[in-house]
Scaffold this active site. Sequence first.
Site, short mmCIF file in Angstrom:
data_model
loop_
_atom_site.label_atom_id
_atom_site.label_comp_id
_atom_site.label_asym_id
_atom_site.label_seq_id
_atom_site.Cartn_x
_atom_site.Cartn_y
_atom_site.Cartn_z
N SER A 85 0.42 -1.13 0.02
CA SER A 85 -0.23 -0.03 0.06
C SER A 85 1.45 1.50 -0.28
O SER A 85 1.94 0.74 0.66
CB SER A 85 -1.34 0.20 1.01
OG SER A 85 -1.62 -0.94 1.57
N1 SAH Z 1 -0.67 -5.05 3.81
C1 SAH Z 1 0.02 -5.53 2.72
C2 SAH Z 1 -0.21 -5.34 1.63
C3 SAH Z 1 -1.79 -5.85 1.30
S1 SAH Z 1 -2.00 -6.26 -0.47
C4 SAH Z 1 1.67 -5.11 2.78
O1 SAH Z 1 1.73 -3.95 3.80
O2 SAH Z 1 2.38 -4.95 1.71
C5 SAH Z 1 -3.39 -7.56 -0.05
C6 SAH Z 1 -3.16 -8.54 0.34
O3 SAH Z 1 -4.28 -9.67 1.12
C7 SAH Z 1 -2.41 -8.87 -0.75
O4 SAH Z 1 -1.37 -9.89 -1.17
C8 SAH Z 1 -3.64 -10.31 -1.09
O5 SAH Z 1 -3.06 -11.98 -1.85
C9 SAH Z 1 -3.98 -10.96 0.33
N2 SAH Z 1 -5.22 -11.16 0.54
C10 SAH Z 1 -5.62 -11.50 -0.19
N3 SAH Z 1 -7.14 -12.11 0.37
C11 SAH Z 1 -7.06 -12.47 1.23
C12 SAH Z 1 -7.65 -13.62 2.37
N4 SAH Z 1 -8.70 -13.44 2.56
N5 SAH Z 1 -7.04 -13.88 3.70
C13 SAH Z 1 -5.82 -13.31 3.58
N6 SAH Z 1 -4.73 -12.21 2.84
C14 SAH Z 1 -5.23 -12.36 2.11
#
Ligand code: SAH
Length: 239
Positions: A85
């Site tokens: 993000s």
């Molecule tokens: N917090 C992260 C960025 C998030 S991007 C950082 O600091 O880099 C969103 C992430 O959520 C992705 O890696 C994606 O694979 C994950 N994601 C999506 N759906 C999810 C779920 N149901 N459970 C866990 N992770 C999930």
Amino acid sequence: MKLARYLVIAIAFVLLSASASCAKDVQTDRRARMIERDIKGRGVSDERVLKAMESIPRHRFVPAFYRDRAYGDHPLPIGEGQTISQPYVVALMTEALALKPGERVLEIGTGSGYQAAVLAEIVDEVYTVEIREGLSKKSDKLLKELGYKNINVKHADGYWGWPEQAPFDAIIITAAANHIPPPLIRQLKEGGRLILPLGPTTFYQVLTLATKHKGGELRLVQMSPVNFVPMTGEAQKGE
Ligand code: SAH
């Protein structure tokens, strides 16, 4: 002859380490500028959040190709179609959770691990769940390399939270969903805070802060429009 060879090796070593430390200084300067311009400059004032982001080498959390842009005011690709993000959004979400030392926090969507590191600088224990195995393994390894002992990484569908470790003082969902997963509401303490990008996952969402009051009543505050990658797995069933 031998001495000359040693001398060349020694000079090369000095030059190499000088350029490495110079690159480090460049990233430190970029990080300080990011804090002033994009974080403080936009109204984030929680000292704990600012200090955390000042100390974390964000460039280590992005692929080498993007390292020069790690402190820019935008999200960046981290592989598998996912993103780290925008720094301002990380700061805004963390500040909204009003975290205190001693608390325990659950993150859904580990991604690069950067948000987990920011949380870990502030609270006692961080639990983070990632649905993609590759990203989960990679961020776990990096967080260990950076010395974090209070971050627990799990590869699973975060829709179900982490019941064995519940309840949590705060929960942060860093992927977009059109509803708050009920298991996560259950795993939030009374008085706990939960933040997520809430809305249609194909367009933009509204950053929403939910507070759990007495008797489990949830009060919502809408903050600002954001655009996150979708929460996959159970959250998308029936969409
Ligand atoms: N917090 C992260 C960025 C998030 S991007 C950082 O600091 O880099 C969103 C992430 O959520 C992705 O890696 C994606 O694979 C994950 N994601 C999506 N759906 C999810 C779920 N149901 N459970 C866990 N992770 C999930």
